[in-house]
Design an enzyme around this catalytic site. Structure first.
Site, PDB file in Angstrom:
ATOM      1  N   VAL A  18      78.171  62.016  44.717  1.00  0.00           N
ATOM      2  CA  VAL A  18      79.017  62.044  46.166  1.00  0.00           C
ATOM      3  C   VAL A  18      79.503  60.242  46.608  1.00  0.00           C
ATOM      4  O   VAL A  18      80.937  60.504  47.245  1.00  0.00           O
ATOM      5  CB  VAL A  18      77.635  62.283  48.100  1.00  0.00           C
ATOM      6  CG1 VAL A  18      78.716  62.014  48.946  1.00  0.00           C
ATOM      7  CG2 VAL A  18      78.161  64.165  47.731  1.00  0.00           C
TER       8      VAL A  18
ATOM      9  N   GLU B  67      65.905  67.425  63.398  1.00  0.00           N
ATOM     10  CA  GLU B  67      67.499  67.497  63.234  1.00  0.00           C
ATOM     11  C   GLU B  67      66.364  69.095  63.519  1.00  0.00           C
ATOM     12  O   GLU B  67      65.554  69.700  63.082  1.00  0.00           O
ATOM     13  CB  GLU B  67      67.720  68.195  61.827  1.00  0.00           C
ATOM     14  CG  GLU B  67      68.767  66.614  61.184  1.00  0.00           C
ATOM     15  CD  GLU B  67      69.343  66.606  60.248  1.00  0.00           C
ATOM     16  OE1 GLU B  67      69.330  67.575  59.820  1.00  0.00           O
ATOM     17  OE2 GLU B  67      70.052  65.756  59.638  1.00  0.00           O
TER      18      GLU B  67
ATOM     19  N   HIS C  66      74.622  68.447  60.615  1.00  0.00           N
ATOM     20  CA  HIS C  66      74.698  68.330  59.388  1.00  0.00           C
ATOM     21  C   HIS C  66      75.725  69.299  58.753  1.00  0.00           C
ATOM     22  O   HIS C  66      74.773  70.632  58.183  1.00  0.00           O
ATOM     23  CB  HIS C  66      72.817  69.280  59.332  1.00  0.00           C
ATOM     24  CG  HIS C  66      72.456  68.500  57.747  1.00  0.00           C
ATOM     25  ND1 HIS C  66      71.203  67.818  57.647  1.00  0.00           N
ATOM     26  CD2 HIS C  66      73.350  68.243  56.432  1.00  0.00           C
ATOM     27  CE1 HIS C  66      71.010  67.785  56.236  1.00  0.00           C
ATOM     28  NE2 HIS C  66      72.402  67.905  55.515  1.00  0.00           N
TER      29      HIS C  66
ATOM     30  N   GLY D 292      77.568  68.702  56.473  1.00  0.00           N
ATOM     31  CA  GLY D 292      78.397  68.164  55.678  1.00  0.00           C
ATOM     32  C   GLY D 292      78.750  69.268  54.405  1.00  0.00           C
ATOM     33  O   GLY D 292      79.430  69.268  53.866  1.00  0.00           O
TER      34      GLY D 292
END
Ligand code: NAI
Ligand code: HPV
Length: 500
Positions: free
Chosen positions: A42, A152, A174, A176
């Site tokens: 990434v 989360e 979240h 991504g």
């Protein structure tokens, strides 16, 4: 982009019926410094995109590949402390592990510019949420973009929940990897890898294996094939006897020279070598050898494999990367006993070291068997086989004949194969390597289990004549009777059939 241009705040403000253009003035990213922590898959992708936006790129990643970093215009810095003070934007792309947990806390935030903006779309817990909240409130950090949280979904009233509510924070739950394309690609990746591992190939991203980036994997791939073929060729053609091969007393020195020496990991090559060495003598169902288990398999088989690298030899035979496999049959020989047991399994010899370079001519011992190869245009070639210099593609059924270097031999072999209806795809005549003396036996040959390649010696009396190898790529099967017919005074000294 949303953090730089206050998109979250602007959106909320406009929806609330306000019109606050002057309060919401943002900053450009062009010309700013993007500091990346973790230059993996990434991190590198982010770097390439940011490069296109005209950003200056710096990164901290102690395990990053410097050549990939340079190719992406990223300046790798030696410490986190040096990185933080320079960042206009800081983005984290590491896994959450002991060394990254809480890596950005109060002290780190205090060392950054007050205009800096921070992004965490990797894993919650790398930034201390309480410290970030305080820095945003004190105005010592200008903004944050957060996709991941310590818990989360975040617990009500927790620091994470207060960060989400903060006007200087752009927060997402979240998301991504939450695109139609990413979900599809993840599914395809998983299926492709399961299929490829089940069909015996190397795993590309096993969690318990070293990180090998796609770019590196592409560079390695043709060499993986080369090294596997070299191992198989050794077992089928050069190993002296089935008994010795199966007991695997042999010590192997494999040397990667030239640009291969700069790779982060040679583990795929190590695995390919183990696989190649074992393929001709092991049942197919036990051959699922990969970067995760290759070292264990080698150890279980008593194989001693010493890898070394050398940046030299870029000009060797005109190729930038070169692999040499040297088999020493007796691990207790003087040269072998210099190394400790542990070093036999070393996969990380020092780059540029001379120690691992193949020793030529006078230093070859009788027992050493050498195979060398290179890759050109993505095709693997063998350039040395035993004592002979050659150049052939190690693929398919090969008939390898050792003969005196005198006229008429090609005719004898061609004629016999013709009568047997065996088509010759290519043929290569290999003279003695220029470093080699004449007349020595090189121990070529040996019949090994699954491969029907028993070798017989003929014409031994003419030991002083110069020898050569004939390597013929053939279609179909060479019957053992045909192979035996080739051996004799008028023909060849030894003949073996290998399947690669
Ligand atoms: N928000 C989301 O939905 C998504 C989050 N992620 C997360 O992004 C992160 C990066 O993923 P990839 O690039 O695929 O991983 P990767 O394994 O390819 O790269 C991680 C990099 O971090 C480096 N690293 C490890 N320890 C370090 C340290 N102490 N200091 C500096 N660098 C260090 C490694 O050398 C490696 O280059 C992971 O945590 C992953 O879980 C990935 C995809 C989607
Ligand atoms: O791939 C990652 O690391 C992610 O964080 C993506 O998470 P997800 O697969 O969307 O639950």
């Amino acid at each position: 982009m949303a953090v730089a241009r206050n998109i979250g705040d602007a959106y909320a403000s406009l929806k609330a019926g306000k019109w606050e253009r002057s309060r919401l003035v943002g900053v450009e990213v062009k010309g700013k410094t993007l500091a990346i922590i973790g230059l993996g898959k990434v991190g590198l992708t982010v770097a390439r995109i940011a490069n296109g936006l005209g950003m200056n790129l710096i990164a901290y990643d102690p395990y990053a590949n410097p050549s990939l970093a340079a190719a992406a215009s990223v300046d790798l810095l030696p410490s986190l402390a040096e990185l933080l003070g320079k960042a206009d934007f800081l983005t984290l792309h590491t896994p959450l592990i002991a060394s990254t947990k809480g890596m950005i806390g109060q002290a780190e935030l205090a060392s950054m510019k007050p205009t800096a903006r921070i992004l965490n779309v990797a894993r919650g817990g790398m930034i201390d949420e309480t410290a970030l909240l305080s820095a945003l409130e004190a105005g010592t950090i200008a903004g944050a973009g957060i996709d991941v949280f310590t818990t989360e979904p975040p617990v009500a009233d927790s620091p994470a929940a207060r960060l989400i509510a903060h006007p200087k924070v752009v927060a997402t739950p979240h998301l991504g990897a939450s695109t139609v394309e990413a979900q599809e690609n993840v599914s395809i990746d998983v299926c492709t890898q399961v299929l490829s591992i089940l069909s015996g190939s190397l795993p590309r991203s096993a969690v318990n294996a070293p990180i090998i980036l796609p770019e590196e994997y592409r560079t390695l791939q043709p060499f993986v094939l080369l090294v596997e073929k070299m191992g198989s060729l050794y077992t089928q053609h050069l190993a002296r006897s089935a008994a010795q091969t199966q007991s695997y007393r042999t010590t192997f020195d494999v040397t990667y020279e030239g640009s291969l020496a700069t790779l982060n990991s040679t583990q795929p090559l190590f695995a390919a070598l183990v696989k190649g060495l074992l393929t001709p003598i092991t049942a197919a169902e036990t051959l699922n050898i990969n970067i995760v288990n290759a070292e264990l398999v080698a150890r279980e088989r008593g194989m001693r494999i010493n890898e070394s690298r050398s940046r030299e030899s870029g000009d060797k035979e005109g190729y930038s990367s070169f692999v040499t496999l040297r088999a020493r049959r007796d691990p207790r020989s003087p040269s072998a006993s210099r190394r400790s047991q542990d070093q036999y399994f070393s996969t990380s010899a020092v780059a540029g070291e001379k120690a691992g370079r193949p020793q030529r001519s006078g230093q070859d011992t009788e027992q050493d068997h050498v195979i060398a190869g290179f890759v050109s245009n993505n095709t693997a070639y063998i350039s040395r086989l035993g004592r002979f210099s050659t150049s052939f593609v190690p693929q398919g059924v090969l008939l390898i004949c050792r003969n005196y270097d005198s006229p008429g031999k090609i005719g004898v072999v061609g004629g016999r194969l013709g009568r047997a209806g065996v088509n010759i795809r290519f043929m290569s005549v290999a003279p003695l390597d220029s470093d080699e003396g004449e007349g020595e036996e090189d121990g070529v040959g040996l019949g090994l289990g699954k491969v029907d390649s028993v070798v017989e010696a003929g014409g031994q009396g003419k030991g002083r004549e110069k020898e050569a190898l004939m390597i013929l790529g053939v279609d179909g099967v060479v019957e053992d009777s045909v192979r035996r017919d080739l051996i004799g005074e008028d023909g060849v000294l030894e003949a073996s059939v290998v399947v690669l």
